[in-house]
Every structure is written in C-alpha cells, then in structure tokens.
Design an enzyme around this catalytic site. Sequence first.
Site, PDB file in Angstrom:
ATOM      1  CG  HIS A 128     -14.472 -68.951  -9.168  1.00 47.07           C
ATOM      2  ND1 HIS A 128     -14.961 -69.926  -8.336  1.00 47.07           N
ATOM      3  CD2 HIS A 128     -14.364 -69.538 -10.395  1.00 47.07           C
ATOM      4  CE1 HIS A 128     -15.137 -71.051  -9.024  1.00 47.07           C
ATOM      5  NE2 HIS A 128     -14.788 -70.835 -10.282  1.00 47.07           N
ATOM      6  CG  LEU A 172      -8.564 -65.162 -16.915  1.00 52.52           C
ATOM      7  CD1 LEU A 172      -7.488 -64.128 -16.626  1.00 52.52           C
ATOM      8  CD2 LEU A 172      -9.879 -64.459 -17.239  1.00 52.52           C
ATOM      9  NE  ARG A 173     -13.041 -70.906 -20.738  1.00 47.45           N
ATOM     10  CZ  ARG A 173     -13.653 -71.619 -19.806  1.00 47.45           C
ATOM     11  NH1 ARG A 173     -12.962 -72.412 -19.003  1.00 47.45           N
ATOM     12  NH2 ARG A 173     -14.953 -71.573 -19.684  1.00 47.45           N
ATOM     13  CG  ASN A 222     -11.054 -74.772 -15.900  1.00 37.59           C
ATOM     14  OD1 ASN A 222     -10.591 -73.643 -15.825  1.00 37.59           O
ATOM     15  ND2 ASN A 222     -12.313 -75.007 -16.237  1.00 37.59           N
ATOM     16  CG  HIS A 269     -19.364 -71.793  -8.169  1.00 35.22           C
ATOM     17  ND1 HIS A 269     -19.555 -73.034  -7.641  1.00 35.22           N
ATOM     18  CD2 HIS A 269     -18.471 -71.941  -9.187  1.00 35.22           C
ATOM     19  CE1 HIS A 269     -18.811 -73.898  -8.301  1.00 35.22           C
ATOM     20  NE2 HIS A 269     -18.136 -73.261  -9.237  1.00 35.22           N
ATOM     21  CG  ASP A 298     -17.886 -69.762 -12.177  1.00 36.24           C
ATOM     22  OD1 ASP A 298     -16.739 -70.050 -12.590  1.00 36.24           O
ATOM     23  OD2 ASP A 298     -18.810 -70.592 -12.121  1.00 36.24           O
ATOM     24  CG  HIS A 312     -17.945 -71.888 -22.842  1.00 41.76           C
ATOM     25  ND1 HIS A 312     -16.930 -72.827 -22.811  1.00 41.76           N
ATOM     26  CD2 HIS A 312     -18.489 -71.887 -21.599  1.00 41.76           C
ATOM     27  CE1 HIS A 312     -16.876 -73.369 -21.604  1.00 41.76           C
ATOM     28  NE2 HIS A 312     -17.804 -72.811 -20.852  1.00 41.76           N
TER      29      HIS A 312
HETATM   30  O1  DOR Z   1     -20.269 -73.141 -15.557  1.00 37.74           O
HETATM   31  C1  DOR Z   1     -19.100 -73.406 -15.300  1.00 37.74           C
HETATM   32  N1  DOR Z   1     -18.133 -73.242 -16.210  1.00 37.74           N
HETATM   33  N2  DOR Z   1     -18.792 -73.903 -14.091  1.00 37.74           N
HETATM   34  C2  DOR Z   1     -17.559 -74.360 -13.808  1.00 37.74           C
HETATM   35  O2  DOR Z   1     -17.337 -74.765 -12.699  1.00 37.74           O
HETATM   36  C3  DOR Z   1     -16.512 -74.381 -14.832  1.00 37.74           C
HETATM   37  C4  DOR Z   1     -16.750 -73.351 -15.841  1.00 37.74           C
HETATM   38  C5  DOR Z   1     -15.895 -73.472 -17.066  1.00 37.74           C
HETATM   39  O3  DOR Z   1     -14.679 -73.616 -16.925  1.00 37.74           O
HETATM   40  O4  DOR Z   1     -16.419 -73.352 -18.173  1.00 37.74           O
END
Ligand code: DOR
Length: 416
Positions: free
Chosen positions: A53, A56-57, A87, A227, A300, A304
């Site tokens: 999980h 990788l953006r 996502n 998670h 997870d 950012h």
């Molecule tokens: O904290 C999180 N960030 N939880 C998620 O489910 C998505 C993730 C994200 O893509 O930043």
Amino acid sequence: MLRITNAAYLGELRDVLVENGHIAGFGPAGSLHGENTFDAKGRKLFPGFTDAHTHLREPGGEWKETIASGLDAAAHGGFVSVMCMGNTNPVNEEAGVTRQMLDSASASWPHGPRLYPIGAATVGLKGEELTRMHELKKAGCVAISNDGKPVANTEIFRRVMEYAADLGMIVIDHCEDPFLAVNTHMNEGITSGILGLRGQPDVAETIQAARSIFLAEYLNIPVHIAHVSARKTVDLIAWAKQRGVKVTAETTPHYLLLDETAVGLYDTNAKVNPPLRTQADIASLREAVKSGVIDILVTDHAPHAVHEKEVPFDRAPNGFTGMDLAVSLTYDLVRQNVLSEEDLIRLWAVRPAEIFGLPCNQFRIGDPADFFLFDPEEEWTVSRETLHSKSCNTPWLGQKLCGRVSNLWIGGYQIF
Ligand code: DOR
C-alpha cells in the site's frame, strides 16, 4: 556463483548461494562455497519485503514523488515489491495509465524494486461507474481499490467486489464512513477537543469495515481491509475470521507506534488518514499483528511537499512517507519484544505475497534471490538528506533511529 556469508538469519549465522537470480543454497555459515564472497558479518538477513500500500504520485503529482524516487525509497527500505494506489492524476482507471506506470518503473529501476499497480474500482474514484477491471488486470494491475474515497453506494460496492472476484483480484477497502469522516482532521477525543479540531470517531472506520465484511460473507468472496487504525475494527475482523469470512487486513508502523498526541501543537507532519488514535488502539493493534488477526504490515507511503504541509492544520493534506523508515521502525518493536524477527518476515514478506499472489523468497532452492542485509547498530537521523523519497513528511523527521538496511539484492542483482 555469489556467496553471502556470516549473515544472521533468525539468530543463526548463514551462507546464501545465488545463481542466475535464484537461491542456489542456504545453510550454516562456512558450509557453502561460491566464486565471489560477500561477508555480511554483524548484519541481519531478511527476505525482500513487499509494501502492498503506497502512493507514488506519478502520473500527475511528480513534485511530491515520482515512480523513480518512490522506488529509490523502497529499495533503501528493503522492499523488492511495491504496490501503488490509483489516486494519481489521471487516476489509474485505464490500461494506458497502468502501462505508463510500469514503463516508468522499468526505465528507472530495470532490476527492481518491482512495481505492481492497483487499479481504481470506479471511474475517477467517484464511486459511480465501475472501471474496466479486466483491462486493468491485463495491463498489470494486481488488485482493485477506490483508495482514499470509499464507495458510498453499497450496491455499487457490491458490484465492485463481484467483478474483481470474477477476475481473481482482491478489493482493498479504505474503510471510512464517508459521512462521519467528512471534514475531519484527527481522531475524535480529548485531544481534538483541546486543540479545537474536528475529529473523526473510530467507528467511522469500524462501521465501513462491517459493510465490507458482511458483503464478503454474503457473497463468499475475499476483501482486504486497508490500514486498520482502531481497536473496534480489530475486534470486528477477529470475529469475522472466526466465522470464516474471507477477510484479510493490514496496518502500518505508525498505528503501532504513535497515538493522537503526536499531533502536538498542530504538527501537520502527524496528520494522516485514518488518524492516529489512542494507546488502547495501539495495544490492540500490536496484539493483532502478533496473533495474525491483522495479516500484514504496509507503509501507506503518502508523500506531500513541504509547502503543502506548511499550512494551517485543517488545510494540510493527510499522509506520511514511510518506505525509507519502515524496517527501522518495526525492528524497534522486535527490540521491545512486541514482535520477533520471524513475525517481521511473516508480516512484511510471506503474507503479503500470499494475499496478492506475488513472488516471495523463503530461501528455498529456486526462490527469487531477493533479500537485504540490515545493520541493527547503525544510528541515523531522519532528514531530508538521509531519506530517498522526494518528500519528507514524516512525524519521525529529525529523530534518531537505530538500525538500517545496508545492502539489497533483487533477482540476484545487487542494487546497493
Ligand atoms: O493519509 C492518507 N494519505 N491517507 C490516504 O488514504 C490517502 C493518502 C494520500 O494519498 O495522500
């Protein structure tokens, strides 16, 4: 033929022989012979880990992470297989996006870590229209998820589960009641009250997990709960497993180590979704990973940029980076006697590979020569300079950790 010698595996010094990318021998130190020898004295040997999980953006969020930088963080964290959520922008809802991800991985890391994309369950993750999952599977997706946007409509979620099951793919469900969780920023409790932040109750997770579990039982198909952060969800999963429901579950190192007070005075690097909970939740999760009620660990990893986290708490995005740190953090749980080294292998290597059908080295002849060495004595400070991820949004930023991955082989190829 390569020989790794003097590597400590589950308390015993071992030799590993590698030939043509596979394990060719495994025995007591000094018992095997190879042309080239690598002395692993003082280091622990682990099979390559799987992170099931991550985010990788790429495509669309390359200022936070690229597939190249994400796999760099993975390699330096001991991961040989990385599953990445859909996502992205565009969302991984079409075969072309999956192929782009895989091309990017093989161009940047031709010898691995191996990338395994997770396809979106619904178009645009909007929870309305199912994606063409058969095409996603053909392109290389290994699982299906609506990721951070749980499907609100139960009928549509049922169809997602059925369609994925027909294709032999597991649905990974991010469990969060979309109404209870809306516009929340941390766990609901005394701390959120003191800080004046709108909190998310733990039952937001448990209620949604109950939906998945009852559907899985009714349809007799598997579901994987993402998670897990809350004791009540652990209790529910334990109950469901006893009933024979085909449910598996994951949690992360941060839910085993940190509680809601890590938010301190509005530290956005401690903002994550689901939120950090309480000491009672931590105790229950620790028992659950030990007993197997929670099957696997994942990071997870959710990078950012600094400028995105340097905003008022209620406007900051959720998420921690994690792949660089995961083994060091969970090795600390071995030191505290919460887990054993054997548990780490089960939680990070054997069970994730079983659940998602991925390769796994168990040091049997012919297994892929995927393994890493871990120096339990190396002290290092978590910083921009020491992390390989493009982002450094972790609550451990600036802290000293003890123990670090020192060398990694994937398919017999030494990555570092
Ligand atoms: O904290 C999180 N960030 N939880 C998620 O489910 C998505 C993730 C994200 O893509 O930043």
